[in-house]
Design an enzyme around this catalytic site. Structure first.
Site, mmCIF file in Angstrom:
data_model
loop_
_atom_site.group_PDB
_atom_site.id
_atom_site.type_symbol
_atom_site.label_atom_id
_atom_site.label_comp_id
_atom_site.label_asym_id
_atom_site.label_seq_id
_atom_site.Cartn_x
_atom_site.Cartn_y
_atom_site.Cartn_z
ATOM 1 N N TYR A 144 0.864 -1.184 0.000
ATOM 2 C CA TYR A 144 0.000 0.000 0.000
ATOM 3 C C TYR A 144 0.892 1.224 0.000
ATOM 4 C CZ TYR A 144 -3.253 3.573 1.779
ATOM 5 O OH TYR A 144 -4.004 4.710 1.952
ATOM 6 N N ASP A 239 9.374 2.579 -1.135
ATOM 7 C CA ASP A 239 8.404 3.281 -0.291
ATOM 8 C C ASP A 239 8.751 2.959 1.168
ATOM 9 O OD1 ASP A 239 4.757 3.382 -0.013
ATOM 10 O OD2 ASP A 239 6.367 4.304 1.147
ATOM 11 N N LYS A 267 5.376 9.417 8.193
ATOM 12 C CA LYS A 267 5.234 8.878 9.552
ATOM 13 C C LYS A 267 6.302 9.403 10.521
ATOM 14 C CE LYS A 267 2.825 4.826 7.747
ATOM 15 N NZ LYS A 267 1.479 4.814 8.319
#
Ligand code: KE4
Length: 433
Positions: A144, A239, A267
Site C-alpha cells: 500500500y 516506499d 510517519k
C-alpha cells in the site's frame, strides 16, 4: 472494560463524517464492533474517553517510535508555535530536516518535503514518469502506498496484464498504466520486464511490507528489483514511509544494502505531525519544479510545527541510537506472542523486522498477498478484542503491523505477553481446530 462514551461518540461522528472516521483504517471494520475514541496519550499508553488505559502498539500506524509526548518533541513544537504556525515562505527548519534525511539515507542526495506519505508516493511516481518519459508503473499486490489513483488498482486478469481499478472513481485509463505483480516473485518481475521493459517508468515497493501485515523480502527479491530496473532504465522507488527510521535509522535500504533511485518517507519523519517526503538522486530530483518541469506543490509543505516535530524526533533517534534496545525488546515480545499461541495450539506464525511485526493467524509463512489472504481474520478479531479487554491495543486488522516504541517498558512487554497467554488459553474460538 466498557466503551459507552466511545459508542456514543462514534454515533455522532457517523452523522458527520463518512463511516465516522477520517481514515478507514481506524473504523475497526476488520475486527467488528466500533472504534475506541482516544482522549489522550502518554509514553506507551493510550487513554480512551471512557477512562480505559491501553498499552499502545499502533503508535499512530508508525510515527510514534519515541512514544507519545516525548519531551523533546513537545518542547520543539511549543517553541515553534510561539513563532507562528505557517508562513508560505521558506524557513531554515526545512533545510534542517532535509539535511537530516540526506545524512541518514545514502541514496538521497536531494529531497522535497510534502504533507503525507500519499503525497510523497504520488509525487515520486509523477517524477519518475516525467524523468523517463515512460508511462507504466509496477507495484506489488499487498503493498500500500497511500490513496494514489494509479495505485488503487488490482492485478489484471493475469500477472502480465495491466491493472484494473479497485476503487470507484479510479478510471480504467488511470489503471491501465499500472502493472500489479506478486511480491517476492522474481520470475514474474523478469517476465514483466521482458514484456514491458522499455515502457516501465518505475517500480515502487515496500522494501519490508507493513501493509499486508509484516512481510519480509526474500534475499533475492530486492536485488532483482535493483538489477532489473537498472538494466531497463526504470526508476526504483523504495516506499519507506513505514520502514524509514523504523527498521533502522537509515531505513530498510541500509539494512539490505540496496540504493533505490527514489525513496518516499513519512510517519516517523514528522514525529506525529503531517510530514511526507520524497528524495533520491539529484539528477532525478532536479526535474522537480521549479528546478525542472515536473509539477508538485503544497501550501503546508515544510510546515514549521511539523518540521519542528520531525527534527526533534530524528535528532533523538540519531543521538541516542535506540535501535539495539528496540531490537531486544521487540524480539522478546515476538517470542512471547509466539509462545502464547504455540502453547494453546493456535495456528499462527509471526514475522518481525526490528520493531515492526505481525502475528498471522495462518498455517504457513506469509510471503505475499496470496498467503496473507489465507489468514483466519475471524480468529484475529477474537484475539484483538481479547487483548483490548486486557488493556492492550493491537493493530485493528490482521493486515497491519504492530510497532514497539522506546517508551515500552519491560513491564509493558511482560503484561502484553501475559495478556496474550490468557487470550489464547481462554478463548476456545481462537484455538478450535
Ligand atoms: P499517508 O498518506 O497515510 O501518510 O501514507 C500512505 C502510506 C504510504 N506508504 C506506506 C508504506 C504506508 O504504510 C502508508 C500508510 N500506512 C497506513 C497504515 N498501514 C496508514 C493508516 C491510515 O491510512 O490511516
Amino acid at each position: 472494560m466498557h466503551h459507552e462514551k466511545s459508542r456514543a461518540a462514534f454515533d455522532l461522528a457517523r452523522s458527520l463524517i463518512p463511516g465516522g472516521v477520517n481514515s478507514p483504517a481506524r473504523a475497526f471494520g476488520a475486527v467488528g464492533g466500533h472504534p475506541i475514541f482516544v482522549d489522550r496519550a502518554d509514553g506507551a499508553y493510550l487513554y480512551d474517553i471512557d477512562g480505559n488505559r491501553y498499552i499502545d502498539y499502533i503508535g499512530s500506524w508508525g510515527p510514534m517510535i519515541l512514544g507519545h509526548g516525548h519531551p523533546r518533541v513537545v518542547e520543539a513544537v511549543k517553541a515553534a508555535v510561539e513563532r507562528g504556525t505557517s508562513f508560505g515562505a521558506p524557513t531554515e527548519a526545512e533545510s534542517h530536516l532535509a539535511q537530516l534525511l540526506v545524512d541518514a539515507l545514502p541514496s538521497v542526495e536531494k529531497v522535497r518535503l510534502v504533507n503525507s506519505g500519499t503525497e510523497a508516493t504520488m509525487s515520486a511516481i509523477r517524477l519518475a514518469r516525467g524523468f523517463t518519459g515512460r508511462d507504466v508503473v509496477v507495484k506489488f499486490a499487498g503493498n500500500y502506498h497511500g490513496h494514489v489513483d494509479s495505485l488503487l488498482v488490482a492485478a489484471g486478469s493475469s500477472a502480465a496484464t495491466l491493472a484494473v481499478p479497485n476503487s470507484p472513481g479510479v478510471t480504467a485509463g488511470t489503471a491501465k498504466d499500472t502493472l500489479v505483480l506478486p511480491y517476492n516473485d522474481v520470475a514474474a518481475m523478469e517476465d514483466a520486464f521482458a514484456d514491458y521493459g522499455s515502457r516501465i517508468a518505475a517500480v515502487i515497493a515496500e522494501p519490508v511490507v507493513g501493509n499486508m501485515g509484516c512481510v519480509a523480502p526474500s534475499p533475492s527479491f530486492l536485488h532483482a528489483l535493483r538489477d532489473l530496473t537498472s538494466r531497463h532504465g526504470a526508476v526504483l522507488i523504495f516506499d519507506e514511509v513505514m520502514t524509514g527510521f523504523r527498521v533502522a535509522y537509515g531505513g530498510a535500504q541500509t539494512v539490505f544494502g540496496i540504493r533505490p533511485d527514489l525513496t518516499t518517507l513519512g510517519k516517523i519523519i514528522g514525529g506525529g505531525l503531517p510530514v511526507g517526503a520524497y528524495g533520491g538522486r539529484a539528477e532525478i530530483m532536479d526535474h522537480v519544479l521549479p528546478a525542472g518541469k515536473v509539477f508538485q506543490a503544497g501550501t503546508l509543505s515544510g510546515n514549521p510545527l511539523a518540521t519542528a516535530a520531525g527534527i526533534a524526533t530524528l535528532e533523538v533517534l540519531r543521538d541516542t541510537n535506540p535501535y539495539p534496545r528496540l531490537e531486544e525488546v521487540s524480539a522478546r515480545l515476538a517470542d512471547g506472542l509466539r509462545r502464547a499461541a504455540d502453547s494453546a495450539g493456535a495456528v499462527c506464525c509471526l514475522t518481525r523486522l526490528g520493531s515492526m511485526m505481525t502475528l498471522f493467524f495462518a498455517a504457513g509463512e506469509v510471503t505475499d498477498w496470496a498467503s496473507a489472504s489465507r489468514c483466519d481474520t475471524a480468529r484475529f478479531a477474537s484475539y484483538f478484542w481479547g487483548m483490548i479487554d486486557r488493556g492492550v491495543y493491537m493493530p485493528c486488522s490482521q493486515f497491519e503491523a504492530l510497532f514497539v516504541s522506546t517508551a515500552h517498558t519491560d513491564e509493558d512487554i511482560d503484561r502484553t505477553i501475559a495478556a496474550a497467554g490468557e487470550v489464547f488459553s481462554e478463548d476456545p474460538h481462537i484455538t478450535a481446530k
